[in-house]
Design a protein around this motif. Structure first.
Motif, PDB file in Angstrom:
ATOM      1  N   VAL A   1       6.559 -12.528  -2.944  1.00 48.72           N
ATOM      2  CA  VAL A   1       7.851 -12.156  -3.527  1.00 48.72           C
ATOM      3  C   VAL A   1       7.688 -11.498  -4.894  1.00 48.72           C
ATOM      4  CG1 VAL A   1       9.970 -13.144  -4.488  1.00 48.72           C
ATOM      5  CG2 VAL A   1       9.203 -13.817  -2.232  1.00 48.72           C
ATOM      6  N   ILE A   2       6.690 -11.886  -5.648  1.00 55.34           N
ATOM      7  CA  ILE A   2       6.509 -11.345  -7.000  1.00 55.34           C
ATOM      8  C   ILE A   2       6.406  -9.817  -6.998  1.00 55.34           C
ATOM      9  CG2 ILE A   2       4.945 -11.280  -8.993  1.00 55.34           C
ATOM     10  CD1 ILE A   2       4.428 -14.271  -8.484  1.00 55.34           C
ATOM     11  N   PRO A   3       5.557  -9.199  -6.177  1.00 59.04           N
ATOM     12  CA  PRO A   3       5.511  -7.728  -6.176  1.00 59.04           C
ATOM     13  C   PRO A   3       6.812  -7.098  -5.690  1.00 59.04           C
ATOM     14  CG  PRO A   3       3.568  -8.606  -5.097  1.00 59.04           C
ATOM     15  CD  PRO A   3       4.496  -9.742  -5.332  1.00 59.04           C
ATOM     16  N   LEU A   4       7.516  -7.767  -4.793  1.00 58.56           N
ATOM     17  CA  LEU A   4       8.787  -7.219  -4.318  1.00 58.56           C
ATOM     18  C   LEU A   4       9.831  -7.212  -5.425  1.00 58.56           C
ATOM     19  CD1 LEU A   4       9.004  -8.780  -0.750  1.00 58.56           C
ATOM     20  CD2 LEU A   4       8.307  -6.477  -1.406  1.00 58.56           C
TER      21      LEU A   4
ATOM     22  N   TYR B   1       2.865 -21.195  -1.470  1.00 55.21           N
ATOM     23  CA  TYR B   1       2.009 -20.351  -2.295  1.00 55.21           C
ATOM     24  C   TYR B   1       2.091 -18.896  -1.826  1.00 55.21           C
ATOM     25  CZ  TYR B   1      -2.307 -18.765  -4.584  1.00 55.21           C
ATOM     26  OH  TYR B   1      -3.234 -18.083  -5.333  1.00 55.21           O
ATOM     27  N   ALA B   2       2.051 -18.696  -0.513  1.00 59.46           N
ATOM     28  CA  ALA B   2       2.122 -17.344   0.043  1.00 59.46           C
ATOM     29  C   ALA B   2       3.490 -16.726  -0.209  1.00 59.46           C
ATOM     30  CB  ALA B   2       1.816 -17.362   1.533  1.00 59.46           C
ATOM     31  N   ALA B   3       4.543 -17.496  -0.061  1.00 57.20           N
ATOM     32  CA  ALA B   3       5.890 -16.960  -0.292  1.00 57.20           C
ATOM     33  C   ALA B   3       6.064 -16.518  -1.737  1.00 57.20           C
ATOM     34  CB  ALA B   3       6.931 -18.012   0.077  1.00 57.20           C
ATOM     35  N   ILE B   4       5.604 -17.322  -2.654  1.00 55.72           N
ATOM     36  CA  ILE B   4       5.695 -16.959  -4.077  1.00 55.72           C
ATOM     37  C   ILE B   4       4.876 -15.704  -4.345  1.00 55.72           C
ATOM     38  CG2 ILE B   4       5.062 -17.686  -6.414  1.00 55.72           C
ATOM     39  CD1 ILE B   4       5.781 -20.563  -5.496  1.00 55.72           C
ATOM     40  N   GLY B   5       3.651 -15.682  -3.818  1.00 55.63           N
ATOM     41  CA  GLY B   5       2.775 -14.538  -4.054  1.00 55.63           C
ATOM     42  C   GLY B   5       3.272 -13.242  -3.446  1.00 55.63           C
TER      43      GLY B   5
ATOM     44  N   ASP C   1       0.823  -1.208   0.000  1.00 48.60           N
ATOM     45  CA  ASP C   1       0.000   0.000   0.000  1.00 48.60           C
ATOM     46  C   ASP C   1       0.862   1.265   0.000  1.00 48.60           C
ATOM     47  OD1 ASP C   1      -2.308  -1.501  -0.016  1.00 48.60           O
ATOM     48  OD2 ASP C   1      -2.673  -1.311   2.152  1.00 48.60           O
ATOM     49  N   HIS C   2       1.960   1.230   0.724  1.00 44.84           N
ATOM     50  CA  HIS C   2       2.854   2.391   0.792  1.00 44.84           C
ATOM     51  C   HIS C   2       3.439   2.723  -0.583  1.00 44.84           C
ATOM     52  CE1 HIS C   2       5.760   5.249   2.339  1.00 44.84           C
ATOM     53  NE2 HIS C   2       6.726   4.578   1.704  1.00 44.84           N
ATOM     54  N   PHE C   3       3.840   1.700  -1.320  1.00 43.17           N
ATOM     55  CA  PHE C   3       4.440   1.922  -2.636  1.00 43.17           C
ATOM     56  C   PHE C   3       3.414   1.929  -3.762  1.00 43.17           C
ATOM     57  CE2 PHE C   3       8.183   0.443  -0.271  1.00 43.17           C
ATOM     58  CZ  PHE C   3       9.072   1.462  -0.593  1.00 43.17           C
ATOM     59  N   GLU C   4       2.141   1.739  -3.445  1.00 41.25           N
ATOM     60  CA  GLU C   4       1.042   1.741  -4.415  1.00 41.25           C
ATOM     61  C   GLU C   4       1.338   0.841  -5.606  1.00 41.25           C
ATOM     62  OE1 GLU C   4       0.413   5.831  -5.349  1.00 41.25           O
ATOM     63  OE2 GLU C   4      -0.237   6.321  -3.330  1.00 41.25           O
ATOM     64  N   LEU C   5       1.659  -0.410  -5.311  1.00 41.30           N
ATOM     65  CA  LEU C   5       2.000  -1.368  -6.354  1.00 41.30           C
ATOM     66  C   LEU C   5       0.748  -1.978  -6.969  1.00 41.30           C
ATOM     67  CD1 LEU C   5       4.867  -3.303  -4.533  1.00 41.30           C
ATOM     68  CD2 LEU C   5       5.111  -1.608  -6.337  1.00 41.30           C
ATOM     69  N   ASP C   6       0.833  -2.284  -8.263  1.00 44.03           N
ATOM     70  CA  ASP C   6      -0.203  -3.077  -8.912  1.00 44.03           C
ATOM     71  C   ASP C   6       0.106  -4.540  -8.594  1.00 44.03           C
ATOM     72  OD1 ASP C   6      -1.523  -0.927 -10.055  1.00 44.03           O
ATOM     73  OD2 ASP C   6      -0.208  -0.930 -11.817  1.00 44.03           O
ATOM     74  N   LEU C   7      -0.813  -5.190  -7.913  1.00 48.89           N
ATOM     75  CA  LEU C   7      -0.546  -6.535  -7.425  1.00 48.89           C
ATOM     76  C   LEU C   7      -1.104  -7.591  -8.366  1.00 48.89           C
ATOM     77  CD1 LEU C   7      -1.400  -5.926  -3.678  1.00 48.89           C
ATOM     78  CD2 LEU C   7       0.847  -5.920  -4.763  1.00 48.89           C
ATOM     79  N   PRO C   8      -0.352  -8.681  -8.562  1.00 50.81           N
ATOM     80  CA  PRO C   8      -0.873  -9.782  -9.374  1.00 50.81           C
ATOM     81  C   PRO C   8      -1.986 -10.529  -8.634  1.00 50.81           C
ATOM     82  CG  PRO C   8       1.312 -10.323  -8.532  1.00 50.81           C
ATOM     83  CD  PRO C   8       1.023  -8.906  -8.136  1.00 50.81           C
ATOM     84  N   VAL C   9      -2.675 -11.368  -9.361  1.00 52.69           N
ATOM     85  CA  VAL C   9      -3.820 -12.093  -8.806  1.00 52.69           C
ATOM     86  C   VAL C   9      -3.397 -12.981  -7.633  1.00 52.69           C
ATOM     87  CG1 VAL C   9      -5.600 -13.799  -9.340  1.00 52.69           C
ATOM     88  CG2 VAL C   9      -5.018 -12.050 -11.010  1.00 52.69           C
ATOM     89  N   ILE C  10      -2.257 -13.628  -7.742  1.00 57.94           N
ATOM     90  CA  ILE C  10      -1.808 -14.517  -6.666  1.00 57.94           C
ATOM     91  C   ILE C  10      -1.605 -13.735  -5.368  1.00 57.94           C
ATOM     92  CG2 ILE C  10       0.619 -14.353  -7.345  1.00 57.94           C
ATOM     93  CD1 ILE C  10       0.982 -17.238  -6.431  1.00 57.94           C
ATOM     94  N   THR C  11      -1.051 -12.537  -5.463  1.00 57.16           N
ATOM     95  CA  THR C  11      -0.835 -11.721  -4.269  1.00 57.16           C
ATOM     96  C   THR C  11      -2.165 -11.234  -3.707  1.00 57.16           C
ATOM     97  OG1 THR C  11       1.278 -11.047  -5.180  1.00 57.16           O
ATOM     98  CG2 THR C  11       0.418  -9.741  -3.361  1.00 57.16           C
ATOM     99  N   GLU C  12      -3.073 -10.843  -4.583  1.00 57.98           N
ATOM    100  CA  GLU C  12      -4.402 -10.424  -4.133  1.00 57.98           C
ATOM    101  C   GLU C  12      -5.113 -11.551  -3.397  1.00 57.98           C
ATOM    102  OE1 GLU C  12      -5.919  -7.556  -4.114  1.00 57.98           O
ATOM    103  OE2 GLU C  12      -4.500  -6.404  -5.322  1.00 57.98           O
ATOM    104  N   SER C  13      -4.976 -12.788  -3.895  1.00 54.37           N
ATOM    105  CA  SER C  13      -5.632 -13.921  -3.222  1.00 54.37           C
ATOM    106  C   SER C  13      -5.019 -14.172  -1.849  1.00 54.37           C
ATOM    107  CB  SER C  13      -5.562 -15.177  -4.090  1.00 54.37           C
ATOM    108  OG  SER C  13      -4.232 -15.636  -4.204  1.00 54.37           O
ATOM    109  N   ILE C  14      -3.711 -13.995  -1.736  1.00 56.37           N
ATOM    110  CA  ILE C  14      -3.056 -14.172  -0.437  1.00 56.37           C
ATOM    111  C   ILE C  14      -3.489 -13.084   0.536  1.00 56.37           C
ATOM    112  CG2 ILE C  14      -0.814 -14.135   0.732  1.00 56.37           C
ATOM    113  CD1 ILE C  14       0.260 -15.429  -1.898  1.00 56.37           C
TER     114      ILE C  14
END
Length: 152
Positions: free
Chosen positions: A137-140, A131-135, A61-74
């Motif tokens: 790490v992708i936005p990072l 699954y959570a670790a992958i989700g 939220d701080h960096f206002e990233l566009d998150l992939p679906v996997i991250t949104e599900s997590i």
């Protein structure tokens, strides 16, 4: 006329045989130990999804990233766990205890059910954590790429 006696299958007791007190206590100890492991795994999952993922949510939220679906599900799963953690804990205590005790008293030919129950829960926890670790790490990785590409 023949007798009604049916010999037991290899490794099985006859239907009239009863369990000794030692066998009952040993199986009860095994089931309590396995149930305690399930409780520890449940507590770890609740802690991870309830606090660690929430920290990542603040970073995203701080960096206002566009998150992939996997991250949104997590993040959605984390919100659910944060809001209803007591139901997950109650289910682990109330539902898992009778099942953990019951599967230890299955006949020998059904002992694989106990292994599936106990090992399956641990494998599910490992899958969820992976699954959570992958989700997470992708936005990072995207954030690191954006930081490296930014002009100085």
């Amino acid at each position: 006329m023949g007798s009604d006696y049916v010999p037991p299958i290899d490794g099985e007791r006859s239907p009239n045989a009863s369990l000794s007190l030692g066998t009952i206590l040993r199986r009860l100890l095994i089931s309590v130990f396995a149930w305690a492991i399930h409780l520890v795994v449940t507590a770890c999952l609740l802690g991870f999804f309830g606090s660690i993922v929430e920290y990542y949510r603040e970073v995203f939220d701080h960096f206002e990233l566009d998150l992939p679906v996997i991250t949104e599900s997590i993040l959605q799963w984390s919100s659910t766990v944060s809001n209803y953690w007591y139901l997950f804990a109650l289910a682990a205590i109330v539902l898992n205890a009778p099942i953990a005790i019951g599967v230890c008293y299955l006949p020998p030919r059904w002992r694989w059910v106990a292994w599936v129950w106990f090992a399956g829960y641990l494998l599910l926890a490992i899958f969820l954590m992976t699954y959570a670790a992958i989700g997470l790490v992708i936005p990072l990785q995207d954030l690191m790429t954006n930081i490296q590409d930014a002009p100085m």
